[in-house]
Design an enzyme around this catalytic site. Structure first.
Site, mmCIF file in Angstrom:
data_model
loop_
_atom_site.group_PDB
_atom_site.id
_atom_site.type_symbol
_atom_site.label_atom_id
_atom_site.label_comp_id
_atom_site.label_asym_id
_atom_site.label_seq_id
_atom_site.Cartn_x
_atom_site.Cartn_y
_atom_site.Cartn_z
ATOM 1 N N GLU A 176 4.666 -4.013 12.723
ATOM 2 C CA GLU A 176 3.576 -3.453 12.261
ATOM 3 C C GLU A 176 2.176 -3.629 11.420
ATOM 4 O O GLU A 176 2.468 -4.268 10.766
ATOM 5 C CB GLU A 176 4.141 -1.640 11.577
ATOM 6 C CG GLU A 176 3.374 -0.783 12.077
ATOM 7 C CD GLU A 176 2.266 -0.556 10.563
ATOM 8 O OE1 GLU A 176 1.302 -0.422 10.424
ATOM 9 O OE2 GLU A 176 3.164 0.321 9.685
ATOM 10 N N ASN B 71 0.907 -1.165 0.071
ATOM 11 C CA ASN B 71 -0.467 -0.093 0.105
ATOM 12 C C ASN B 71 0.866 1.163 0.130
ATOM 13 O O ASN B 71 0.388 2.239 -0.246
ATOM 14 C CB ASN B 71 -1.604 0.110 0.934
ATOM 15 C CG ASN B 71 -0.287 -0.422 2.357
ATOM 16 O OD1 ASN B 71 0.568 -0.897 2.999
ATOM 17 N ND2 ASN B 71 -0.981 0.984 3.384
ATOM 18 N N CYS C 37 -2.835 1.325 7.008
ATOM 19 C CA CYS C 37 -3.268 0.732 8.116
ATOM 20 C C CYS C 37 -2.891 2.051 9.298
ATOM 21 O O CYS C 37 -4.391 1.905 10.210
ATOM 22 C CB CYS C 37 -1.856 0.691 8.379
ATOM 23 S SG CYS C 37 -0.458 1.679 8.505
#
Length: 475
Positions: A241, A144, A275
């Site tokens: 993460e 992303n 995110c």
């Protein structure tokens, strides 16, 4: 010309077709790596790292200063690849390239040798604690924000004296790996220190993580995959993460115009495929009606289409699987009691441009329990500040969050009670800074990226003591 550390051809004997998510154009075919390539990359990394860790810190720093300059010089080219490979709008691509340059330049600050002298109760004893590179670091990055989310681990890990084996996502092998390798090659990074392996997760993912060579695994991606890595990695340090379910809380005294602007940005930036995205907008009941009206009006005005068009604000979702998943979550939310205020059918040559969706999730447990990772916002009414905090924390995730209030001290008190790694007062949840501590709590991961905190993930400590005069040894 082979890139620095890139192994080709892959022993898996198959190819990956890398395509443009908006147009469907095939950008390139890449031979997939297999386990033999993993062994070769780790062998080269282990051998090269020994000499690299002994290199003069100023020489290492100069490598990253040159790399940052190359990123700036080739910014248009890199941004164009982000638009073509992952569907980033032109402005969004430019932002990523700029932060890649920033994190590369910041890595130069990590090259200095660090030694701490600590106290002791033993007469004539001197204690020193040296910071040492961990060794070989495995980086597994997502699609992303591919160039940045790869480089925020690659740059500091290398600068601290490690070698890196990088596996970019299958949807972004060029921007997530091969272009970075080319940048560092041009900057003069010695061969073997950075290897890029383009391969299927099912073919080499477990092998990369379970291999005996790496001492650290840095992974950015979904929580289920992160949990799998934690179970398989063995005795290795993990920097993870993972997913988020970002709440943006709007209290009763908020500047509504600015709050709406930031909520829309956080919900739909890069098609919501971030995110840190604002997954849940939690609004005090006293301003809820006005906020909803303003939010829907602004979301409806967003321009969708070809990311190559400078006016486009929302481009394509990365692939059909992702699109199907987003639409399924919207259907699930409506079945659970949410009201769909804004929607639309996918458009574009590949049918992957999904217009902004807005859900009213008064029954928030049915609509906001999962990260959507698409252009979908859920607006939730809260009965006062305490209820807003309860809703914000009622999730297994804890990555990014935000709160809007005209009273900064009130905002600070609220932020300190949010169970998250990051909370932004009077700003969007989508925010990163290469100088600050970026990371999550709960199921959103472990470890921190950015600033001095990232050094903790990629180094170890060696305690060396010196006894200057003999001391009595008592049995």
């Amino acid at each position: 010309m082979p890139l620095a550390g890139e192994w080709r051809p892959g022993s898996a004997g198959r190819t990956l077709s890398d395509g443009n998510p908006y147009s469907g154009e095939v950008l390139t075919e890449i031979t997939l790596a297999g386990t033999r390539d993993v062994d070769l990359a780790y062998d080269a990394a282990r051998d090269a790292q020994r000499a690299w860790s002994c290199t003069d810190p100023e020489e290492r720093a100069a490598t990253f200063q040159r790399a940052a300059a190359i990123v700036v010089q080739r910014a248009d080219e890199l941004a164009d690849w982000l638009t073509r490979e992952i569907g980033a709008t032109r402005d969004r691509a430019a932002v990523e390239v700029a932060i890649v340059a920033a994190v590369t330049a910041a890595a130069a600050e990590h090259t200095a040798d660090v030694v701490d002298t600590v106290g002791t109760d033993v007469p004539d004893k001197e204690n020193r604690v040296y910071r040492k590179p961990a060794g070989v670091v495995t980086v597994i990055s997502p699609w992303n924000f591919p160039m940045y989310l790869s480089n925020r681990s690659v740059a500091p890990a290398l600068a601290l004296g490690n070698a890196v084996v990088l596996k970019p996502a299958e949807d972004s092998p060029i921007t997530g790996g091969l272009l970075l390798a080319k940048v560092y090659e041009e900057a003069g990074l010695p061969a073997g220190l950075l290897s890029v392996l383009v391969g299927k997760g099912r073919d080499i993912g477990d092998y990369l993580v379970q291999h005996e060579t790496p001492r650290v695994v840095s992974f950015t991606g979904s929580t289920p995959v992160g949990r799998g890595i934690a179970a398989k990695a063995g005795v290795k340090r993990l920097a993870l993460e993972l997913g988020g379910n970002g709440p943006l809380v709007v209290l009763d005294d908020a500047d509504l115009e600015r709050a709406v602007e930031c909520a829309v940005f956080g919900s739909y930036y890069h098609q919501g495929q971030i995110c840190m995205a604002t997954n849940r907008v939690i609004v005090d009941a006293s301003v809820y009606g006005e906020f909803v009206d303003r939010f829907v009006e602004l979301a409806r005005a967003l321009r969708i289409g070809d990311p190559q068009d400078a006016s486009t604000q929302i481009g394509p979702v990365i692939n059909d699987r992702q699109l199907d998943g987003i639409r399924a979550k919207v259907t699930e939310a409506v079945a659970g009691g949410a009201r769909l205020l804004l929607s639309g059918e996918p458009a574009g040559p590949t049918g992957r441009v999904l217009p902004p969706h807005v859900l009213l999730g008064d029954n928030y447990t049915a609509t906001a329990a999962q990260e959507v990772f698409g252009p979908v916002a859920t607006l939730i009414r809260a009965d006062g500040e305490a209820d807003a905090l309860r809703i914000a924390n009622d999730t297994e995730y804890g990555l990014s969050s935000g709160v809007f209030t005209r009273d900064v001290e009130r905002g600070l008190r609220f932020a300190q009670q949010v169970e998250a790694g990051m909370t932004h007062i009077n700003d969007t949840t989508v925010h990163d800074d290469v100088h600050a501590a970026f990371g999550g709590e709960k199921a959103s991961g472990v470890g921190r990226f950015g600033g001095r905190w990232v050094a903790e993930d990629f180094t170890t400590h060696h305690w060396i003591s010196i006894q200057h005069k003999p001391r009595p040894l008592v049995f």
